[in-house]
Write a protein that holds these residues in place. Structure first.
Motif, PDB file in Angstrom:
ATOM      1  N   VAL A 273       3.039 -46.249  15.907  1.00 46.76           N
ATOM      2  CA  VAL A 273       3.980 -45.275  15.356  1.00 46.76           C
ATOM      3  C   VAL A 273       3.704 -43.860  15.846  1.00 46.76           C
ATOM      4  CG1 VAL A 273       2.642 -44.821  13.252  1.00 46.76           C
ATOM      5  CG2 VAL A 273       5.137 -44.552  13.220  1.00 46.76           C
ATOM      6  N   ASP A 274       2.447 -43.551  16.181  1.00 43.53           N
ATOM      7  CA  ASP A 274       2.107 -42.187  16.577  1.00 43.53           C
ATOM      8  C   ASP A 274       2.492 -41.862  18.018  1.00 43.53           C
ATOM      9  OD1 ASP A 274       1.099 -41.390  14.121  1.00 43.53           O
ATOM     10  OD2 ASP A 274      -0.892 -42.206  14.545  1.00 43.53           O
ATOM     11  N   LYS A 305       1.510 -43.333   8.367  1.00 43.95           N
ATOM     12  CA  LYS A 305       2.459 -42.247   8.641  1.00 43.95           C
ATOM     13  C   LYS A 305       2.855 -41.512   7.369  1.00 43.95           C
ATOM     14  CE  LYS A 305       7.036 -41.349  10.635  1.00 43.95           C
ATOM     15  NZ  LYS A 305       6.576 -40.129  11.316  1.00 43.95           N
ATOM     16  N   ASP A 306       2.938 -40.180   7.458  1.00 44.28           N
ATOM     17  CA  ASP A 306       3.516 -39.393   6.372  1.00 44.28           C
ATOM     18  C   ASP A 306       5.033 -39.549   6.462  1.00 44.28           C
ATOM     19  OD1 ASP A 306       1.029 -38.465   5.572  1.00 44.28           O
ATOM     20  OD2 ASP A 306       1.089 -36.776   6.976  1.00 44.28           O
ATOM     21  N   ARG A 307       5.597 -40.268   5.507  1.00 47.11           N
ATOM     22  CA  ARG A 307       7.003 -40.661   5.643  1.00 47.11           C
ATOM     23  C   ARG A 307       7.944 -39.648   5.019  1.00 47.11           C
ATOM     24  NH1 ARG A 307       6.255 -46.974   3.779  1.00 47.11           N
ATOM     25  NH2 ARG A 307       4.135 -47.149   4.565  1.00 47.11           N
ATOM     26  N   ASN A 308       9.084 -39.538   5.667  1.00 46.85           N
ATOM     27  CA  ASN A 308      10.152 -38.678   5.173  1.00 46.85           C
ATOM     28  C   ASN A 308      11.461 -39.451   5.233  1.00 46.85           C
ATOM     29  OD1 ASN A 308       8.692 -36.068   4.858  1.00 46.85           O
ATOM     30  ND2 ASN A 308       8.356 -36.339   7.064  1.00 46.85           N
ATOM     31  N   PRO A 309      12.447 -39.096   4.402  1.00 48.02           N
ATOM     32  CA  PRO A 309      13.743 -39.791   4.461  1.00 48.02           C
ATOM     33  C   PRO A 309      14.352 -39.691   5.860  1.00 48.02           C
ATOM     34  CG  PRO A 309      13.602 -38.418   2.500  1.00 48.02           C
ATOM     35  CD  PRO A 309      12.399 -38.090   3.316  1.00 48.02           C
ATOM     36  N   GLY A 310      14.889 -40.800   6.324  1.00 49.75           N
ATOM     37  CA  GLY A 310      15.530 -40.809   7.631  1.00 49.75           C
ATOM     38  C   GLY A 310      14.604 -41.119   8.792  1.00 49.75           C
ATOM     39  N   ALA A 333       9.845 -51.454  11.033  1.00 46.89           N
ATOM     40  CA  ALA A 333       8.580 -50.751  10.799  1.00 46.89           C
ATOM     41  C   ALA A 333       7.655 -51.668   9.991  1.00 46.89           C
ATOM     42  CB  ALA A 333       8.830 -49.452  10.038  1.00 46.89           C
ATOM     43  N   VAL A 334       6.408 -51.810  10.466  1.00 50.67           N
ATOM     44  CA  VAL A 334       5.475 -52.740   9.824  1.00 50.67           C
ATOM     45  C   VAL A 334       4.089 -52.114   9.722  1.00 50.67           C
ATOM     46  CG1 VAL A 334       6.694 -54.762  10.726  1.00 50.67           C
ATOM     47  CG2 VAL A 334       4.750 -53.838  11.997  1.00 50.67           C
TER      48      VAL A 334
END
Length: 453
Positions: A273-274, A305-310, A333-334
């Motif tokens: 993801v990074d 991950k620091d998640r955000n909407p979208g 996403a897993v």
């Protein structure tokens, strides 16, 4: 009804490459040096919905019976005698040579149905050889590039024409009926978490994992049952940039990974993801698309991950931008470490496999084709309008279509892309590679003398 086809021709025309392509894996040894194949080799081949036995043979040469080339020729003659039909392969770039003519005579004398294959037709260099091939007296040549997987729909049509009775009873066999496991390869750059993902899916530490990149060297197969579906998962070595591959063992590992991709039905490209969608990820996607495999993108380490909407929508938009060769490829996403998203990933694999196997009824296909060509007619080239007559699906895995038309070589690439994109949208074929071939209809008046009054 089963049948047997012998692949014959002089040395170094690509017989073993075609054999490997039909069998679906690299079985026969291939090299640029002529005469690599000496014994005849049999394999179980699949071409469209046809399953048959194929025999690879040594290159045909004029030589005495007591010599090694002479004994190799005897093996080839035995293969022809055993076969129901013959694939006679010649090299388009070399043109018709004396050995080709001698061999064509032998094939005609055998009385076996023959398909004349003009191989190595990638690019324009082989066109003169294709025209020369008519002089062999074995019918219309089938242009092919076994190495680049081009021309198989035409070969399928020619085989059905050569053996109409034995191919008439071919039935579509799709491996999603629960009897056979779906073959899945997990690929990606080193340290993307491929082994950790498989360990989490099967519920045990079956594969060695480490924070150090490059732990996995072999392609390891593991069986899995998930919600009544059977899978065979292949863990693979990470794929680095070629400039960074310097150890012999790592080079062999990359070869094993490529074989796993060719053997698979669905390929999961696992990204970190990074640093997702870097150049190497795009090259991996190019490889999978060229091999014609169904694809699912897995974005791993989602738990870190620091998640955000979208965020997921942004990843999908980035996939559309970076992986243009695979429009609307499924993306999940897993977290291989925690198990988050793995149910969605497995369902995406099943869905991608179904799309990859999809067959579209001919009536629906031609209704779409009429609408698509009416809404956006093919352009005129050199002042003459191109005529596209009809379309048919010749095989699935991946979905492969042939458009019968006039002046196939004049149809612009942009128009072919329009047809592929319209096909994908109309029949819900997201992500999977689509093959679209153009074939000119035979002119019934060609070669006939004009009638004198």
């Amino acid at each position: 009804m089963t049948f047997t086809v012998a692949i014959v021709g002089r040395p170094n025309v690509g017989k073993s490459t075609l054999f490997n392509r039909l069998v679906g894996r690299r079985v026969a040894l291939v090299d640029d040096q002529p005469g690599v194949t000496r014994d005849r080799r049999e394999g179980e081949a699949r071409l469209g919905d046809l399953d048959f036995t194929v025999i690879d043979t040594a290159g045909f040469e004029q030589a005495g019976a007591e010599t090694l080339p002479g004994r190799m020729r005897a093996q080839t003659e035995t293969a022809i005698a055993q076969a129901d039909a013959v694939f006679f392969v010649m090299d388009a770039r070399a043109g018709v040579l004396p050995d080709d003519r001698a061999f064509a005579s032998l094939v005609r004398k055998s009385g076996k149905p023959a398909v004349l294959i003009v191989n190595k037709m990638e690019g324009r260099a082989g066109e003169s050889g294709r025209l020369e091939a008519y002089s062999l007296g074995l019918g219309e040549p089938v242009p092919l590039s076994a190495e680049h997987n081009e021309g198989l729909p035409d070969l399928y049509s020619a085989l059905r024409e050569a053996l109409p009775e034995k191919t008439a009873e071919a039935i579509e066999k799709v491996d999603d009926d629960g009897e056979h496991p779906i073959r899945v390869a997990i690929v990606g750059r080193p340290n993307a978490g491929k082994s950790t993902l498989i360990n989490r899916l099967i519920g045990e530490e079956r594969l060695l994992t480490s924070p150090e990149a490059g732990t996995t060297r072999d392609s390891i197969a593991v069986d899995l049952e998930w919600h009544g579906h059977q899978f065979r998962l292949h863990d693979t070595a990470g794929l680095r940039r070629r400039s960074r591959i310097d150890e012999k063992i790592e080079k062999l590992s990359v070869g094993e990974t490529l074989n796993a991709v060719r053997f698979a039905e669905v390929v999961v490209v696992l990204l970190d993801v990074d640093n997702a969608f870097e150049e190497q990820d795009q090259k991996i996607a190019d490889l999978i698309e060229s091999e014609g495999r169904a694809v699912v993108i897995g974005v791993n380490k989602w738990d870190l991950k620091d998640r955000n909407p979208g965020d997921i929508s942004k990843l999908r938009e980035k996939a559309r931008e970076k992986l243009m060769q695979l429009p609307d490829v499924p993306l999940v996403a897993v977290s291989a470490l925690t198990g988050e998203g793995l149910d969605r990933l497995m369902q995406a694999i099943i869905d991608a496999h179904a799309v990859w196997n999809k067959r579209i009824p001919t009536s629906a296909l031609n209704r779409w084709f009429e609408d698509a060509t009416s809404a956006h007619p093919p352009p005129a080239v050199s002042g003459r309008r191109l005529r596209l007559n009809y379309i048919t699906q010749v095989t699935s895995r991946p979905p492969t279509f042939v458009v019968f038309c006039t002046r196939a070589d004049a149809v612009p690439d942009a128009y072919k892309r329009y047809l592929v994109n319209s096909l994908r949208e109309a029949f819900e074929l997201p992500g999977t590679p689509i093959r679209l071939m153009l074939r000119e209809k035979a002119n019934p008046y060609e070669g006939k003398a004009r009638r004198k009054h």
